[in-house]
Design a protein around this motif. Sequence first.
Motif, PDB file in Angstrom:
ATOM      1  N   VAL A 109       0.841  -1.197   0.000  1.00 56.21           N
ATOM      2  CA  VAL A 109       0.000   0.000   0.000  1.00 56.21           C
ATOM      3  C   VAL A 109       0.876   1.246   0.000  1.00 56.21           C
ATOM      4  O   VAL A 109       2.061   1.191   0.357  1.00 56.21           O
ATOM      5  N   ALA A 110       0.283   2.366  -0.376  1.00 58.16           N
ATOM      6  CA  ALA A 110       1.028   3.623  -0.448  1.00 58.16           C
ATOM      7  C   ALA A 110       1.330   4.190   0.935  1.00 58.16           C
ATOM      8  O   ALA A 110       2.423   4.705   1.177  1.00 58.16           O
ATOM      9  N   GLU A 111       0.363   4.124   1.841  1.00 53.83           N
ATOM     10  CA  GLU A 111       0.516   4.719   3.174  1.00 53.83           C
ATOM     11  C   GLU A 111      -0.242   3.883   4.188  1.00 53.83           C
ATOM     12  O   GLU A 111      -1.239   3.245   3.856  1.00 53.83           O
ATOM     13  N   LEU A 112       0.214   3.928   5.430  1.00 54.76           N
ATOM     14  CA  LEU A 112      -0.488   3.317   6.553  1.00 54.76           C
ATOM     15  C   LEU A 112      -0.618   4.336   7.678  1.00 54.76           C
ATOM     16  O   LEU A 112       0.130   5.323   7.713  1.00 54.76           O
ATOM     17  N   PRO A 113      -1.539   4.107   8.610  1.00 54.69           N
ATOM     18  CA  PRO A 113      -1.733   5.075   9.694  1.00 54.69           C
ATOM     19  C   PRO A 113      -0.441   5.383  10.446  1.00 54.69           C
ATOM     20  O   PRO A 113       0.371   4.490  10.700  1.00 54.69           O
ATOM     21  N   MET A 114      -0.274   6.614  10.787  1.00 58.74           N
ATOM     22  CA  MET A 114       0.851   7.103  11.593  1.00 58.74           C
ATOM     23  C   MET A 114       2.206   6.830  10.957  1.00 58.74           C
ATOM     24  O   MET A 114       3.232   6.836  11.616  1.00 58.74           O
ATOM     25  N   GLY A 115       2.224   6.541   9.668  1.00 60.21           N
ATOM     26  CA  GLY A 115       3.478   6.322   8.962  1.00 60.21           C
ATOM     27  C   GLY A 115       4.151   4.994   9.264  1.00 60.21           C
ATOM     28  O   GLY A 115       5.333   4.831   8.980  1.00 60.21           O
ATOM     29  N   VAL A 116       3.411   4.014   9.819  1.00 62.64           N
ATOM     30  CA  VAL A 116       4.017   2.724  10.133  1.00 62.64           C
ATOM     31  C   VAL A 116       4.274   1.933   8.854  1.00 62.64           C
ATOM     32  O   VAL A 116       3.588   2.140   7.843  1.00 62.64           O
ATOM     33  N   PRO A 117       5.246   1.018   8.889  1.00 65.93           N
ATOM     34  CA  PRO A 117       5.553   0.244   7.687  1.00 65.93           C
ATOM     35  C   PRO A 117       4.655  -0.976   7.486  1.00 65.93           C
ATOM     36  O   PRO A 117       4.547  -1.484   6.373  1.00 65.93           O
ATOM     37  N   VAL A 118       4.011  -1.456   8.560  1.00 67.44           N
ATOM     38  CA  VAL A 118       3.226  -2.691   8.484  1.00 67.44           C
ATOM     39  C   VAL A 118       1.990  -2.573   9.373  1.00 67.44           C
ATOM     40  O   VAL A 118       2.055  -1.988  10.454  1.00 67.44           O
ATOM     41  N   GLU A 119       0.901  -3.153   8.899  1.00 66.40           N
ATOM     42  CA  GLU A 119      -0.316  -3.307   9.695  1.00 66.40           C
ATOM     43  C   GLU A 119      -0.841  -4.712   9.428  1.00 66.40           C
ATOM     44  O   GLU A 119      -0.800  -5.188   8.292  1.00 66.40           O
ATOM     45  N   VAL A 120      -1.324  -5.385  10.473  1.00 66.54           N
ATOM     46  CA  VAL A 120      -1.785  -6.771  10.343  1.00 66.54           C
ATOM     47  C   VAL A 120      -3.189  -6.924  10.914  1.00 66.54           C
ATOM     48  O   VAL A 120      -3.461  -6.461  12.022  1.00 66.54           O
ATOM     49  N   GLU A 121      -4.063  -7.588  10.147  1.00 67.43           N
ATOM     50  CA  GLU A 121      -5.388  -7.995  10.599  1.00 67.43           C
ATOM     51  C   GLU A 121      -5.403  -9.505  10.781  1.00 67.43           C
ATOM     52  O   GLU A 121      -4.749 -10.226  10.022  1.00 67.43           O
ATOM     53  N   LEU A 122      -6.166  -9.988  11.762  1.00 71.07           N
ATOM     54  CA  LEU A 122      -6.276 -11.423  12.022  1.00 71.07           C
ATOM     55  C   LEU A 122      -7.741 -11.829  12.099  1.00 71.07           C
ATOM     56  O   LEU A 122      -8.578 -11.061  12.569  1.00 71.07           O
TER      57      LEU A 122
END
Length: 154
Positions: free
Chosen positions: A135-148
């Motif tokens: 993705v182009a961007e994630l919240p707060m500039g984090v590099p990774v976000e994970v859903e389970l």
Amino acid sequence: MSTVSERLTELGIELPAAAPPAGLYNPAMVHGSVAYVSGQVPSRDGELMYQGKVGAEVDVEPAQAAARQCVLNGLAALAMVLGSVDRVERIVKMTVFVASAPGFTAQPQVANGASQVLIDIFGMDQRPARSAIGVAELPMGVPVEVELIAAISR
């Protein structure tokens, strides 16, 4: 067979405190025998551990560590909503979002950091279905976000 909490102890993993939601959503919710975990970012003790795009400011190894922390935060959210992480039978689906620099295509390698900790905890035969999405961007500039998504006992 050991419980999830026993396996975490064997591995020397201590789940963090569940992070409060950063918006108008539930960190995790249960419907029937399935628990859904909202996107988790790589934070510990209320502090972001990593920021930047993978392939630019963040290399693959730190991004894998970020993905691992996201999973641990997700398990903490499950423990909070379920009362115990031992009610988690298995993680059935994981989605890993990777903030990617232009031209970066190793999202599956980053997602392996999340997969590996789940394999360590639940075993190779219990590894989940997975998507790794750049993705182009994630919240707060984090590099990774994970859903389970987890199958749970009642």
